[in-house]
Design a protein around this motif. Structure first.
Motif, PDB file in Angstrom:
ATOM      1  N   ALA A 205       0.847  -1.189   0.000  1.00 60.45           N
ATOM      2  CA  ALA A 205       0.000   0.000   0.000  1.00 60.45           C
ATOM      3  C   ALA A 205       0.884   1.241   0.000  1.00 60.45           C
ATOM      4  CB  ALA A 205      -0.919   0.011   1.224  1.00 60.45           C
ATOM      5  N   ILE A 206       0.279   2.357  -0.364  1.00 55.51           N
ATOM      6  CA  ILE A 206       0.947   3.663  -0.297  1.00 55.51           C
ATOM      7  C   ILE A 206       0.105   4.543   0.606  1.00 55.51           C
ATOM      8  CG2 ILE A 206       1.710   5.687  -1.578  1.00 55.51           C
ATOM      9  CD1 ILE A 206       1.997   3.853  -4.040  1.00 55.51           C
ATOM     10  N   PHE A 207       0.678   4.921   1.751  1.00 54.28           N
ATOM     11  CA  PHE A 207      -0.010   5.775   2.717  1.00 54.28           C
ATOM     12  C   PHE A 207       0.639   7.155   2.702  1.00 54.28           C
ATOM     13  CE2 PHE A 207      -0.363   1.442   4.448  1.00 54.28           C
ATOM     14  CZ  PHE A 207      -1.743   1.339   4.625  1.00 54.28           C
ATOM     15  N   PHE A 208      -0.138   8.180   2.425  1.00 53.59           N
ATOM     16  CA  PHE A 208       0.415   9.526   2.398  1.00 53.59           C
ATOM     17  C   PHE A 208       0.472  10.109   3.806  1.00 53.59           C
ATOM     18  CE2 PHE A 208       0.149   9.248  -2.086  1.00 53.59           C
ATOM     19  CZ  PHE A 208       0.971  10.250  -2.596  1.00 53.59           C
ATOM     20  N   THR A 209       1.570  10.797   4.092  1.00 49.83           N
ATOM     21  CA  THR A 209       1.734  11.459   5.377  1.00 49.83           C
ATOM     22  C   THR A 209       0.778  12.645   5.472  1.00 49.83           C
ATOM     23  OG1 THR A 209       3.454  12.954   4.554  1.00 49.83           O
ATOM     24  CG2 THR A 209       4.175  10.813   5.393  1.00 49.83           C
ATOM     25  N   SER A 210       0.674  13.207   6.676  1.00 48.81           N
ATOM     26  CA  SER A 210      -0.228  14.343   6.878  1.00 48.81           C
ATOM     27  C   SER A 210       0.334  15.630   6.308  1.00 48.81           C
ATOM     28  CB  SER A 210      -0.515  14.535   8.371  1.00 48.81           C
ATOM     29  OG  SER A 210       0.677  14.832   9.070  1.00 48.81           O
ATOM     30  N   GLY A 211       1.658  15.663   6.062  1.00 48.14           N
ATOM     31  CA  GLY A 211       2.262  16.875   5.513  1.00 48.14           C
ATOM     32  C   GLY A 211       2.312  18.019   6.494  1.00 48.14           C
ATOM     33  N   SER A 212       2.397  17.703   7.793  1.00 48.44           N
ATOM     34  CA  SER A 212       2.386  18.765   8.809  1.00 48.44           C
ATOM     35  C   SER A 212       3.633  19.636   8.756  1.00 48.44           C
ATOM     36  CB  SER A 212       2.237  18.157  10.208  1.00 48.44           C
ATOM     37  OG  SER A 212       3.287  17.246  10.476  1.00 48.44           O
ATOM     38  N   THR A 213       4.722  19.125   8.174  1.00 43.49           N
ATOM     39  CA  THR A 213       5.932  19.948   8.040  1.00 43.49           C
ATOM     40  C   THR A 213       6.380  20.045   6.584  1.00 43.49           C
ATOM     41  OG1 THR A 213       7.284  17.986   8.519  1.00 43.49           O
ATOM     42  CG2 THR A 213       6.772  19.438  10.364  1.00 43.49           C
ATOM     43  N   GLY A 214       5.439  19.943   5.655  1.00 39.14           N
ATOM     44  CA  GLY A 214       5.777  20.048   4.243  1.00 39.14           C
ATOM     45  C   GLY A 214       4.715  19.376   3.386  1.00 39.14           C
ATOM     46  N   ILE A 215       5.030  19.180   2.128  1.00 38.13           N
ATOM     47  CA  ILE A 215       4.118  18.508   1.217  1.00 38.13           C
ATOM     48  C   ILE A 215       3.991  17.045   1.636  1.00 38.13           C
ATOM     49  CG2 ILE A 215       3.737  17.787  -1.171  1.00 38.13           C
ATOM     50  CD1 ILE A 215       3.349  20.724  -0.762  1.00 38.13           C
ATOM     51  N   PRO A 216       2.755  16.497   1.714  1.00 36.50           N
ATOM     52  CA  PRO A 216       2.592  15.086   2.066  1.00 36.50           C
ATOM     53  C   PRO A 216       3.369  14.182   1.113  1.00 36.50           C
ATOM     54  CG  PRO A 216       0.480  16.219   2.127  1.00 36.50           C
ATOM     55  CD  PRO A 216       1.459  17.175   1.520  1.00 36.50           C
ATOM     56  N   LYS A 217       3.893  13.099   1.642  1.00 37.27           N
ATOM     57  CA  LYS A 217       4.683  12.150   0.849  1.00 37.27           C
ATOM     58  C   LYS A 217       4.030  10.775   0.918  1.00 37.27           C
ATOM     59  CE  LYS A 217       8.370  13.087   3.330  1.00 37.27           C
ATOM     60  NZ  LYS A 217       7.983  14.325   4.057  1.00 37.27           N
ATOM     61  N   GLY A 218       4.106  10.040  -0.187  1.00 34.52           N
ATOM     62  CA  GLY A 218       3.530   8.700  -0.252  1.00 34.52           C
ATOM     63  C   GLY A 218       4.516   7.665   0.276  1.00 34.52           C
ATOM     64  N   VAL A 219       4.200   7.074   1.415  1.00 35.46           N
ATOM     65  CA  VAL A 219       5.070   6.080   2.040  1.00 35.46           C
ATOM     66  C   VAL A 219       4.748   4.694   1.476  1.00 35.46           C
ATOM     67  CG1 VAL A 219       5.701   4.970   4.224  1.00 35.46           C
ATOM     68  CG2 VAL A 219       5.247   7.437   4.156  1.00 35.46           C
ATOM     69  N   GLU A 220       5.764   4.049   0.909  1.00 37.87           N
ATOM     70  CA  GLU A 220       5.577   2.697   0.389  1.00 37.87           C
ATOM     71  C   GLU A 220       5.667   1.701   1.537  1.00 37.87           C
ATOM     72  OE1 GLU A 220       7.505   3.398  -4.078  1.00 37.87           O
ATOM     73  OE2 GLU A 220       8.369   1.910  -2.708  1.00 37.87           O
ATOM     74  N   SER A 221       4.558   1.044   1.817  1.00 39.36           N
ATOM     75  CA  SER A 221       4.520   0.018   2.863  1.00 39.36           C
ATOM     76  C   SER A 221       4.479  -1.347   2.201  1.00 39.36           C
ATOM     77  CB  SER A 221       3.286   0.218   3.755  1.00 39.36           C
ATOM     78  OG  SER A 221       3.262  -0.735   4.795  1.00 39.36           O
ATOM     79  N   GLN A 222       5.483  -2.161   2.466  1.00 38.43           N
ATOM     80  CA  GLN A 222       5.569  -3.486   1.853  1.00 38.43           C
ATOM     81  C   GLN A 222       4.742  -4.500   2.647  1.00 38.43           C
ATOM     82  OE1 GLN A 222       9.786  -4.260   1.846  1.00 38.43           O
ATOM     83  NE2 GLN A 222      10.250  -2.577   0.447  1.00 38.43           N
ATOM     84  N   HIS A 223       4.445  -5.619   2.014  1.00 35.84           N
ATOM     85  CA  HIS A 223       3.704  -6.679   2.703  1.00 35.84           C
ATOM     86  C   HIS A 223       4.434  -7.104   3.973  1.00 35.84           C
ATOM     87  CE1 HIS A 223       0.475  -7.668  -0.203  1.00 35.84           C
ATOM     88  NE2 HIS A 223       1.315  -7.159  -1.096  1.00 35.84           N
ATOM     89  N   GLY A 224       5.758  -7.170   3.917  1.00 31.27           N
ATOM     90  CA  GLY A 224       6.537  -7.542   5.089  1.00 31.27           C
ATOM     91  C   GLY A 224       6.464  -6.510   6.196  1.00 31.27           C
ATOM     92  N   HIS A 225       6.434  -5.225   5.834  1.00 28.02           N
ATOM     93  CA  HIS A 225       6.289  -4.166   6.839  1.00 28.02           C
ATOM     94  C   HIS A 225       4.977  -4.321   7.595  1.00 28.02           C
ATOM     95  CE1 HIS A 225       8.889  -1.478   4.013  1.00 28.02           C
ATOM     96  NE2 HIS A 225       9.659  -2.153   4.842  1.00 28.02           N
ATOM     97  N   MET A 226       3.903  -4.563   6.863  1.00 28.80           N
ATOM     98  CA  MET A 226       2.592  -4.644   7.495  1.00 28.80           C
ATOM     99  C   MET A 226       2.493  -5.874   8.390  1.00 28.80           C
ATOM    100  SD  MET A 226       0.096  -3.250   4.461  1.00 28.80           S
ATOM    101  CE  MET A 226      -1.220  -2.906   5.621  1.00 28.80           C
ATOM    102  N   ARG A 227       3.068  -6.956   7.942  1.00 28.56           N
ATOM    103  CA  ARG A 227       3.064  -8.171   8.760  1.00 28.56           C
ATOM    104  C   ARG A 227       3.829  -7.938  10.060  1.00 28.56           C
ATOM    105  NH1 ARG A 227       5.422 -13.579   6.105  1.00 28.56           N
ATOM    106  NH2 ARG A 227       7.069 -12.094   5.579  1.00 28.56           N
ATOM    107  N   ALA A 228       4.997  -7.313   9.974  1.00 31.13           N
ATOM    108  CA  ALA A 228       5.803  -7.054  11.166  1.00 31.13           C
ATOM    109  C   ALA A 228       5.079  -6.110  12.114  1.00 31.13           C
ATOM    110  CB  ALA A 228       7.157  -6.479  10.757  1.00 31.13           C
ATOM    111  N   GLN A 229       4.405  -5.107  11.572  1.00 32.32           N
ATOM    112  CA  GLN A 229       3.682  -4.154  12.407  1.00 32.32           C
ATOM    113  C   GLN A 229       2.558  -4.845  13.174  1.00 32.32           C
ATOM    114  OE1 GLN A 229       1.307  -1.158  10.360  1.00 32.32           O
ATOM    115  NE2 GLN A 229       1.921   0.374  11.859  1.00 32.32           N
ATOM    116  N   ILE A 230       1.824  -5.701  12.499  1.00 30.80           N
ATOM    117  CA  ILE A 230       0.730  -6.418  13.153  1.00 30.80           C
ATOM    118  C   ILE A 230       1.261  -7.308  14.268  1.00 30.80           C
ATOM    119  CG2 ILE A 230      -1.000  -8.236  12.780  1.00 30.80           C
ATOM    120  CD1 ILE A 230      -1.396  -6.932   9.949  1.00 30.80           C
TER     121      ILE A 230
END
Length: 588
Positions: A205-230
């Motif tokens: 997935a691509i989750f965009f940041t809130s951009g509270s200190t600049g233009i929002p950026k699209g964060v690339e979240s890999q399947h492995g990242h999401m599994r580790a987070q869970i």
């Protein structure tokens, strides 16, 4: 959590952690197959009849909420059917699908159907503002658009923004022959396509940041990242899959079903957290004996004040989670007072890596809150298992290699950086932003590549190995060539009974920077924050070696980010304070 579920998720995540280097760019080892959809699928196979998702839909004639419920079996069926419908439209592995719909339980079905196909949901919070939203859409270059009818109605006015989109889907009425209806796609009864053969290092997935200190950026979240987070959330917080969560944070809807837990989506009464109706939350918490509640600080502020004023206790809650911005100790205490059988946990993290650290209310209230109120910053706890955290000197440009810098010693304030299986390695389509925010390194034990993330936050470690947050680098204020960290100063004032929030900013006097504090009193205390009271606040700051010259009371609520309604927009306040400098209170 039952052993079978915990072991299953643990095994999956251990694979992810051990394969991180293999899946990293430049590594030659075999990649690890994994699709995050498989976590939810396993839960649905094990407990098909258990409620997976519950949503408050409307109040009945008796003033009580009616709810719609979906068990795990039905959720899995809907996901499979929708994946078939999506496939018929041309969505497949690698397709980027922009989602612009309200965060209801249908979002879970949509997201996991896309995971199943190996497609990539693109999540942008419309609250970031219209012009920023258009910029982010153009940058993401989605292949498909799933959106409200209103979005489809106005998109012809912005052909450049939507030029990459070839597939159009609405979650409402049919607008034109080219636009598919989500409801029809979910009712497909044809053959279900196989689960896409994705790998741990594929973008999930691509989750965009809130951009509270600049233009929002699209964060690339890999399947492995999401599994580790869970897995980290399960291990750290002892989640039992027989319990029920309340999701005042939309992302919770995606995590809870993967852990086998029932997730309830409340009616907040507003799309803006700062305008939420706490009585709605109280009713839903009581209706479903909510065990864990996830919300932003402003929601906890409103809920805890409402419960305190009405002598309400939320006895079923054992875990109250807050994120999105620092939370003052007095709010932690108030929340703990209304959950007599539970505690509050305040994980620290970012869109690029969550969580980084965590701390519970007991440690805050018994130890760190007093230090916070005397200018030490906010203690955010110890790093979560599997993550490394370092403090490095503040540096404006890119850092090509970790070998080029020397980490700071305990007690020294610098930039917080982190590395591990939760850390996103790239911003989508933003090579320069990636270069500035990421640091390459080599594992000293294995010789394999590692990527460190620069948080843009400042902090330090204490002698107990706890991380203290001092504020964003961009929010540092200066006086006489000395740096003063926003959160360290603000939390001295925020600990006062009559102040809700404050912001440390720079103003110019005769072209020389001076320090100013902008105050937001609690609404009931606003009239009592007199000139004398503001002077007392300035003396308090000076007691702790913050030479703040000016104090201002902001005429309304401080400007905050539009997503969490919690991150203070300090640059806007600096401009405001400069314009109103002659009205600032100073010490005589």
């Amino acid at each position: 959590m039952s052993d079978s579920v915990n072991d299953g998720v643990s095994d999956a995540v251990n694979d992810s952690v051990s394969s991180q280097s293999a899946d990293s760019p430049g590594a030659s080892a075999q990649r690890t197959p994994f699709n995050v959809f498989s976590l939810l699928e396993a839960q649905a196979r094990e407990q098909p009849d258990k409620p997976a998702l519950i949503q408050a839909v409307r109040k009945n004639s008796e003033g009580q909420f009616d709810y719609c419920e979906q068990n795990f079996a039905d959720l899995l069926t809907d996901i499979e059917n929708l994946s078939a419908g999506f496939a018929e439209t041309g969505i497949g592995q690698g397709s980027k699908v922009l989602i612009l719909v309200k965060p209801d339980i249908t979002l879970v079905t949509v997201t996991y159907a896309l995971f199943r196909l190996g497609a990539i949901p693109v999540i942008i919070d419309p609250a970031i503002g219209f012009s920023r939203l258009l910029h982010c859409i153009e940058e993401a270059a989605p292949d498909a658009l799933l959106a409200l009818p209103l979005v489809h109605a106005i998109r012809p006015l912005f052909p450049r923004t939507f030029k990459s989109v070839k597939i159009f889907i609405t979650n409402g009425f049919k607008i034109s022959p080219r636009v598919h209806r989500l409801q029809h796609l979910m009712q497909r009864q044809g053959s279900v396509p196989p689960i896409a053969p994705t790998y741990s290092d594929d973008i999930a997935a691509i989750f965009f940041t809130s951009g509270s200190t600049g233009i929002p950026k699209g964060v690339e979240s890999q399947h492995g990242h999401m599994r580790a987070q869970i897995q980290v959330m399960s291990d750290l917080f002892g989640f039992d899959r027989n319990e029920t969560d309340l999701a005042a944070f939309p992302v919770t809807m995606l995590v809870s079903p993967a852990l086998g837990r029932t997730c309830v989506v409340p009616d907040l009464g507003s799309l803006h957290p700062a305008k939420c109706r706490p009585e709605n939350l109280v009713q839903t918490i009581a209706d479903y004996d909510i065990a864990a509640c996830f919300a932003s600080p402003i929601v906890w502020e409103r809920l805890s004040l409402y419960c305190t004023e009405n002598n309400i206790r939320l006895s079923s809650i054992h875990s109250a989670f807050s994120g999105g911005a620092p939370i003052p100790g007095k709010l932690v205490k108030r929340v703990c007072d209304i959950i007599p059988n539970g505690t509050m946990l305040t994980p620290y993290g970012a869109t690029e890596v969550t969580p980084i650290t965590t701390i519970d209310a007991q440690e805050i209230l018994s130890n760190t809150a007093a230090l916070t109120a005397s200018g030490h910053g906010i203690c955010v706890g110890r790093p979560v298992p599997g993550l490394q955290v370092l403090i490095i000197p503040q540096y404006e440009g890119a850092i090509a290699s970790l070998a080029d810098i020397t980490p700071l010693e305990q007690g020294q304030i610098g930039e917080i950086i982190t590395q591990g299986p939760l850390v996103s390695e790239r911003y989508h389509g933003r090579d320069e932003a990636t270069r500035l925010a990421k640091i390459a390194a080599t594992d000293s034990d294995t010789g394999k590549p590692r990527i460190w993330h620069r948080t843009g936050d400042t902090g330090y470690f204490d002698e107990q190995g706890r991380l203290w947050f001092c504020g964003r680098i961009r929010h540092i204020a200066y006086y006489n060539d000395q740096a003063f960290y926003s959160v360290q100063a603000e939390e001295i004032i925020n600990a006062e009974a009559d102040i809700w929030r404050s912001a440390l900013v720079n103003v110019l006097v005769d072209d020389e920077p001076q320090l100013a504090i902008v105050l937001e009193p609690h609404s009931e205390c606003r009239k009592s924050v007199s000139i004398e009271r503001q002077q007392a606040i300035l003396r308090l700051l000076q007691k702790y070696n913050f030479p703040v010259r000016f104090s201002f009371v902001y005429p309304k609520g401080l400007p905050v980010d539009r997503r969490h309604n919690s991150k203070i927009e300090r640059p806007m306040l600096a401009e405001w304070a400069q314009k109103h400098l002659k009205h600032g209170v100073t010490l005589l």
